[in-house]
Design a protein around this motif. Structure first.
Motif, mmCIF file in Angstrom:
data_model
loop_
_atom_site.group_PDB
_atom_site.id
_atom_site.type_symbol
_atom_site.label_atom_id
_atom_site.label_comp_id
_atom_site.label_asym_id
_atom_site.label_seq_id
_atom_site.Cartn_x
_atom_site.Cartn_y
_atom_site.Cartn_z
ATOM 1 N N MET A 1 0.859 -1.183 0.000
ATOM 2 C CA MET A 1 0.000 0.000 0.000
ATOM 3 C C MET A 1 0.899 1.238 0.000
ATOM 4 O O MET A 1 1.714 1.434 0.903
ATOM 5 C CB MET A 1 -0.838 -0.082 1.272
ATOM 6 C CG MET A 1 -1.689 1.063 1.585
ATOM 7 S SD MET A 1 -2.706 0.579 3.022
ATOM 8 C CE MET A 1 -2.089 1.727 4.249
ATOM 9 N N VAL A 2 0.719 2.046 -1.034
ATOM 10 C CA VAL A 2 1.616 3.177 -1.240
ATOM 11 C C VAL A 2 0.834 4.490 -1.171
ATOM 12 O O VAL A 2 -0.273 4.595 -1.705
ATOM 13 C CB VAL A 2 2.339 3.071 -2.600
ATOM 14 C CG1 VAL A 2 3.165 4.317 -2.870
ATOM 15 C CG2 VAL A 2 3.211 1.830 -2.653
ATOM 16 N N ILE A 3 1.430 5.462 -0.518
ATOM 17 C CA ILE A 3 0.871 6.811 -0.500
ATOM 18 C C ILE A 3 1.926 7.738 -1.089
ATOM 19 O O ILE A 3 3.088 7.700 -0.686
ATOM 20 C CB ILE A 3 0.441 7.210 0.929
ATOM 21 C CG1 ILE A 3 -0.076 8.631 0.983
ATOM 22 C CG2 ILE A 3 1.530 7.001 1.946
ATOM 23 C CD1 ILE A 3 -0.721 8.954 2.325
ATOM 24 N N GLU A 4 1.537 8.507 -2.111
ATOM 25 C CA GLU A 4 2.463 9.470 -2.694
ATOM 26 C C GLU A 4 2.361 10.768 -1.926
ATOM 27 O O GLU A 4 1.285 11.347 -1.801
ATOM 28 C CB GLU A 4 2.129 9.724 -4.165
ATOM 29 C CG GLU A 4 2.476 8.569 -5.066
ATOM 30 C CD GLU A 4 2.685 9.040 -6.504
ATOM 31 O OE1 GLU A 4 2.010 10.003 -6.917
ATOM 32 O OE2 GLU A 4 3.529 8.454 -7.199
ATOM 33 N N PHE A 5 3.503 11.214 -1.447
ATOM 34 C CA PHE A 5 3.572 12.436 -0.657
ATOM 35 C C PHE A 5 4.166 13.533 -1.529
ATOM 36 O O PHE A 5 5.369 13.587 -1.747
ATOM 37 C CB PHE A 5 4.434 12.173 0.577
ATOM 38 C CG PHE A 5 4.772 13.400 1.392
ATOM 39 C CD1 PHE A 5 3.890 14.465 1.515
ATOM 40 C CD2 PHE A 5 5.983 13.469 2.078
ATOM 41 C CE1 PHE A 5 4.208 15.584 2.269
ATOM 42 C CE2 PHE A 5 6.315 14.581 2.842
ATOM 43 C CZ PHE A 5 5.429 15.640 2.934
ATOM 44 N N TRP A 6 3.296 14.388 -2.052
ATOM 45 C CA TRP A 6 3.728 15.505 -2.895
ATOM 46 C C TRP A 6 3.982 16.717 -2.015
ATOM 47 O O TRP A 6 3.073 17.196 -1.344
ATOM 48 C CB TRP A 6 2.654 15.813 -3.946
ATOM 49 C CG TRP A 6 2.573 14.749 -4.994
ATOM 50 C CD1 TRP A 6 1.840 13.607 -4.943
ATOM 51 C CD2 TRP A 6 3.290 14.725 -6.240
ATOM 52 N NE1 TRP A 6 2.052 12.860 -6.083
ATOM 53 C CE2 TRP A 6 2.931 13.518 -6.894
ATOM 54 C CE3 TRP A 6 4.192 15.586 -6.866
ATOM 55 C CZ2 TRP A 6 3.445 13.170 -8.144
ATOM 56 C CZ3 TRP A 6 4.704 15.248 -8.104
ATOM 57 C CH2 TRP A 6 4.324 14.048 -8.736
ATOM 58 N N PHE A 7 5.209 17.194 -2.037
ATOM 59 C CA PHE A 7 5.581 18.303 -1.151
ATOM 60 C C PHE A 7 6.541 19.230 -1.868
ATOM 61 O O PHE A 7 7.169 18.862 -2.865
ATOM 62 C CB PHE A 7 6.247 17.762 0.132
ATOM 63 C CG PHE A 7 7.604 17.173 -0.115
ATOM 64 C CD1 PHE A 7 7.722 15.882 -0.589
ATOM 65 C CD2 PHE A 7 8.766 17.923 0.092
ATOM 66 C CE1 PHE A 7 8.980 15.335 -0.861
ATOM 67 C CE2 PHE A 7 10.016 17.389 -0.165
ATOM 68 C CZ PHE A 7 10.126 16.096 -0.643
ATOM 69 N N VAL B 1 -1.479 11.494 -2.616
ATOM 70 C CA VAL B 1 -2.232 10.861 -3.698
ATOM 71 C C VAL B 1 -2.291 9.367 -3.428
ATOM 72 O O VAL B 1 -1.264 8.714 -3.204
ATOM 73 C CB VAL B 1 -1.589 11.160 -5.069
ATOM 74 C CG1 VAL B 1 -2.324 10.410 -6.176
ATOM 75 C CG2 VAL B 1 -1.627 12.665 -5.349
ATOM 76 N N VAL B 2 -3.505 8.861 -3.429
ATOM 77 C CA VAL B 2 -3.761 7.433 -3.230
ATOM 78 C C VAL B 2 -4.634 6.994 -4.394
ATOM 79 O O VAL B 2 -5.792 7.398 -4.478
ATOM 80 C CB VAL B 2 -4.496 7.177 -1.898
ATOM 81 C CG1 VAL B 2 -4.785 5.691 -1.727
ATOM 82 C CG2 VAL B 2 -3.700 7.715 -0.716
ATOM 83 N N GLY B 3 -4.067 6.217 -5.300
ATOM 84 C CA GLY B 3 -4.826 5.877 -6.504
ATOM 85 C C GLY B 3 -5.177 7.161 -7.239
ATOM 86 O O GLY B 3 -4.301 7.953 -7.581
ATOM 87 N N GLU B 4 -6.448 7.402 -7.473
ATOM 88 C CA GLU B 4 -6.868 8.608 -8.182
ATOM 89 C C GLU B 4 -7.285 9.733 -7.227
ATOM 90 O O GLU B 4 -7.727 10.787 -7.684
ATOM 91 C CB GLU B 4 -8.066 8.280 -9.079
ATOM 92 C CG GLU B 4 -7.875 7.076 -9.969
ATOM 93 C CD GLU B 4 -8.019 7.429 -11.433
ATOM 94 O OE1 GLU B 4 -9.076 7.976 -11.797
ATOM 95 O OE2 GLU B 4 -7.069 7.184 -12.204
ATOM 96 N N GLU B 5 -7.180 9.485 -5.957
ATOM 97 C CA GLU B 5 -7.672 10.459 -4.986
ATOM 98 C C GLU B 5 -6.552 11.377 -4.512
ATOM 99 O O GLU B 5 -5.461 10.918 -4.166
ATOM 100 C CB GLU B 5 -8.261 9.750 -3.763
ATOM 101 C CG GLU B 5 -9.457 8.865 -4.061
ATOM 102 C CD GLU B 5 -10.730 9.646 -4.333
ATOM 103 O OE1 GLU B 5 -10.903 10.735 -3.761
ATOM 104 O OE2 GLU B 5 -11.568 9.144 -5.125
#
Lengths: 213, 213
Positions: free
Chosen positions: A1-7, A173-177
């Motif tokens: 399970m991956v969460i993209e952290f845009w910062f 970003v998680v999937g398309e959310e």
């Protein structure tokens, strides 16, 4: 399970996230992908600059961070220098770090100096001291971060952020959310786990993730 | 223990707060003072208009509300009509309601029609049906809400909001502290109780206030 952290180094609220996301994600069983981008470019493009010429909102932002920091065990010296003159270079270094595996360590180190010692990120002495602290040779890193390849990678990441619907930092970003704001980190982790928000995560009486140790 | 709830009918995130604040405050032992004001005037004055000409951020706002609404047992039909043409009149009615003791009932009724039936607040049929639902004579209320006295009271409240440091809606004022956003309601209640944020309130595993019955 991956969460993209845009910062973006340069975003004030990202301080709260940078300092806690690895702990919180680990407790949730999620892996964090650190994605530096140029939030200033996005905000100027989208006519969505948050604090410039908005003194009341800017004052609130500092007070809001000050009130929330103790919840995460943080003791910032506020207001931190803002805005950052070297936002773009700070994030070029982060971009190189994402390639080479030290982005999280660098970002925490440079935010700590920016928010806790009053040294702007992306310039000296913050830049070299943060890199040295994590075991890198500042001169080498600074040279590599200045190459056209890294410049292009940061621009590509910024375009990718906009394609995903990211308009501010920090975002998750998680999937398309897309989830925007440090205060949406728990929502993003809920979504990663079960595709909806957990009714039990907010307002309850238990200790927050990341503070239970 | 009193929490001032500064809101404008016309603010989208205020839907989440309007529908839950009395339950949440009651469980926290706090009394809510409903303070309608003209947030549009404040935002235009402060160059801080949140969604106009910002389509990416506006789309995010609707999705964020959609994801969070089930947490509070709400089922809105989104996007709701926005912006409201009759924002000022909707809040004049609320101002009269604050004088006469029915502001909370009216605000919930008109938000429910706006967000759940797609009828803009401040105009027909929402206006008269909301007033009739709470046992008032619409014709009388609409006449009284149109008087110069009520117009002046709404303007005074808007000036008072700005003096307090309120720059958006919903906001919560506890003593000298301003908390902005539905997602800061729990912070405001923490502050009202103990003058700091409760580390235990976020991210924990218990049920949120207002959903435990």
């Amino acid at each position: 399970m991956v969460i993209e952290f845009w910062f973006s180094i340069g975003s004030t609220y990202s301080y709260l996230t940078v300092m806690r996301i690895e702990d919180v994600a680990q407790e949730a069983g999620a892996e964090v992908r650190w994605r530096p981008f140029d939030v200033r470019h996005v905000m100027v493009t989208q006519n969505n600059v948050p604090f410039k010429d908005k003194p009341v909102k800017a004052a609130y932002m500092w007070r809001d961070i000050e009130r929330r920091a103790p919840r995460y065990g943080l003791s910032p010296r506020l207001p931190a220098p803002y805005p950052l003159a070297e936002l773009v270079f700070a994030n070029r270094v982060a971009t190189l770090g994402a390639q080479q595996g030290w982005v999280a360590d660098y970002t925490r180190a440079t935010y700590r100096r920016w928010f806790e010692a009053g040294q702007p990120a992306g310039e000296e002495p913050n830049l070299s001291e943060s890199l040295a602290e994590i075991g890198l040779d500042p001169e080498t890193v600074i040279r590599e971060a200045g190459t056209p390849d890294i410049e292009a990678r940061l621009q590509e990441a910024t375009a990718e952020a906009m394609d995903l619907g990211v308009f501010g930092a920090p975002s998750f970003v998680v999937g398309e959310e897309v989830f925007w704001g440090d205060d949406r980190l728990e929502d993003a982790l809920d979504w990663a786990r079960r595709g909806r928000l957990d009714q039990a995560r907010h307002g309850g009486g238990a200790r927050p993730p990341g503070l239970s140790r």
